[in-house]
Design an enzyme around this catalytic site. Structure first.
Site, mmCIF file in Angstrom:
data_model
loop_
_atom_site.group_PDB
_atom_site.id
_atom_site.type_symbol
_atom_site.label_atom_id
_atom_site.label_comp_id
_atom_site.label_asym_id
_atom_site.label_seq_id
_atom_site.Cartn_x
_atom_site.Cartn_y
_atom_site.Cartn_z
ATOM 1 N N HIS A 155 0.832 -1.215 0.000
ATOM 2 C CA HIS A 155 0.000 0.000 0.000
ATOM 3 C C HIS A 155 0.858 1.253 0.000
ATOM 4 O O HIS A 155 1.935 1.290 0.598
ATOM 5 C CB HIS A 155 -0.993 0.000 1.175
ATOM 6 C CG HIS A 155 -0.386 0.087 2.545
ATOM 7 N ND1 HIS A 155 -0.184 1.286 3.198
ATOM 8 C CD2 HIS A 155 0.027 -0.871 3.408
ATOM 9 C CE1 HIS A 155 0.331 1.064 4.396
ATOM 10 N NE2 HIS A 155 0.468 -0.240 4.550
ATOM 11 N N GLU A 177 -5.256 1.034 2.893
ATOM 12 C CA GLU A 177 -4.887 0.021 3.879
ATOM 13 C C GLU A 177 -4.911 0.576 5.290
ATOM 14 O O GLU A 177 -5.344 -0.109 6.231
ATOM 15 C CB GLU A 177 -3.499 -0.542 3.556
ATOM 16 C CG GLU A 177 -3.131 -1.803 4.333
ATOM 17 C CD GLU A 177 -2.548 -1.544 5.714
ATOM 18 O OE1 GLU A 177 -2.472 -2.503 6.510
ATOM 19 O OE2 GLU A 177 -2.174 -0.382 6.013
ATOM 20 N N HIS A 188 4.809 3.193 12.746
ATOM 21 C CA HIS A 188 3.894 4.323 12.893
ATOM 22 C C HIS A 188 4.547 5.524 13.571
ATOM 23 O O HIS A 188 3.858 6.453 13.993
ATOM 24 C CB HIS A 188 2.601 3.915 13.622
ATOM 25 C CG HIS A 188 1.634 3.202 12.739
ATOM 26 N ND1 HIS A 188 0.331 2.994 13.085
ATOM 27 C CD2 HIS A 188 1.779 2.657 11.508
ATOM 28 C CE1 HIS A 188 -0.295 2.333 12.120
ATOM 29 N NE2 HIS A 188 0.585 2.125 11.152
#
Length: 340
Positions: A65, A216, A317
């Site tokens: 993605h 995603e 992240h």
């Protein structure tokens, strides 16, 4: 396997802001690059990119993605600054003091920085005690605005996308540091795999498709556009690196189970066997807080086998890190799995 092209593509993809819902430029770039490599890509209605790499028989869909974490403007505050609503799993504490770009729908783009409210340590005696939540933070716009009407006069409105600086760095020791290695690193790897097929004039031993998805991070990236002849889907996404896991940034991770449950036993076994054949450094792990495009395809009702691999990525992240060795080992695994 040659990794220089993958690193080059990583730099280019990371330079294109593309949080979920704002991915058109990234998709256009993929269309252009795949066409330049000699393929015939197509754009899906959702905005992703699909392409057939050749081969015959039972179809295999490899997915990565190009949508990332980000934010939109939730509201314009009384001081003219911006309150954000995160896209995907963006954490406020991971982007404090990060530069960003606000893309207006009709009036251009402006730079800014996400700061804690009242961010001056010399003024705010509670600076260290403040919990980093988006409600306690604001985008300070790099324009002379002090009132909502002055901000709106720039063209900034609720719903405008806010994209954070990826800060992409490639070190002399081969480490790849950037926001959004999840999953632009895997997208670059799939481009490298497609290029390798062309350069070596190799046809996969089965029919292989690529799908670069664009939703995603919000959970429905691969819930559509799986070709009818596909019997197996493999997400090429970031491999988790952290306490309690075996994988490092220099290896390819093969996921046996994540928060959505176990991956197909036969597919996972075949991926391990391919890694061994290729001499790829790999690890098999269980990810406690993870979901993938492969699972989105299953939840959408597709009757397919599913698997998950990816180069090891630390600090997911956040400001993420991997290594060119992880890229090489992922390419080795893909090559053995599809051509040998």
């Amino acid at each position: 396997m040659e990794t220089g092209y993958c690193v080059e593509q990583l730099r280019k993809l990371c330079a294109i802001d593309s949080p979920s819902g704002f991915t058109e430029r990234a998709a256009d770039y993929l269309m252009e690059e795949l066409a330049r490599l000699g393929y015939a890509p197509e754009k899906t209605r959702k905005g992703g990119v699909t392409v057939c790499l050749g081969g015959e028989g039972e179809g295999l869909l490899l997915m990565a993605h190009v949508d990332t974490l980000g934010a939109v403007v939730q509201s314009i505050k009384s001081n003219g600054r911006l309150l954000l609503s995160p896209i995907g799993g963006l954490r406020a504490e991971n982007c404090e003091a990060e530069n960003c770009v606000i893309y207006t729908r009709f009036g251009g783009a402006y730079t800014g920085c996400l700061q804690l409210c009242d961010a001056s340590v010399h003024v705010n005696g509670d600076y260290g005690e403040k919990k980093r939540k988006f409600e306690a933070m604001e985008v300070v716009i790099d324009e002379p605005v002090e009132k909502p009407e002055e901000t709106r006069a720039l063209g900034i409105e609720t719903g405008d996308f806010v994209c954070f600086d990826p800060r992409t760095v490639v070190t002399g020791s081969g480490y790849l540091k950037s926001r959004f290695l999840d999953d632009k690193l895997s997208a670059a790897i799939l481009l490298g795999y497609a290029r390798e097929l062309k350069e070596r004039h190799v046809t996969p031993r089965r029919k292989v498709y690529l799908h670069f998805t664009v939703y995603e991070e919000v959970g429905h990236g691969a819930s559509a556009s799986v070709p009818e002849d596909v019997a197996e889907v493999v997400s090429v996404d970031m491999g988790c690196v952290g306490e309690g896991l075996q994988c490092t940034e220099r290896e390819v991770s093969i996921c046996a189970k994540d928060s959505g449950g176990p991956y197909d036993y036969a597919v996972t076994t075949a991926l391990v066997e391919a890694a061994k054949r290729a001499g790829a450094a790999y690890a098999v792990d269980v990810y406690p807080h993870y979901g993938s495009d492969a699972e989105a395809a299953l939840r959408a009702g597709y009757d397919v086998r599913h698997g998950l691999i990816g180069a090891g990525v630390y600090a997911s992240h956040g400001y993420e890190r991997s290594h060119v060795d992880g890229v090489e080992n992922t390419l080795k695994l893909l090559w053995a799995y599809t051509t040998e």
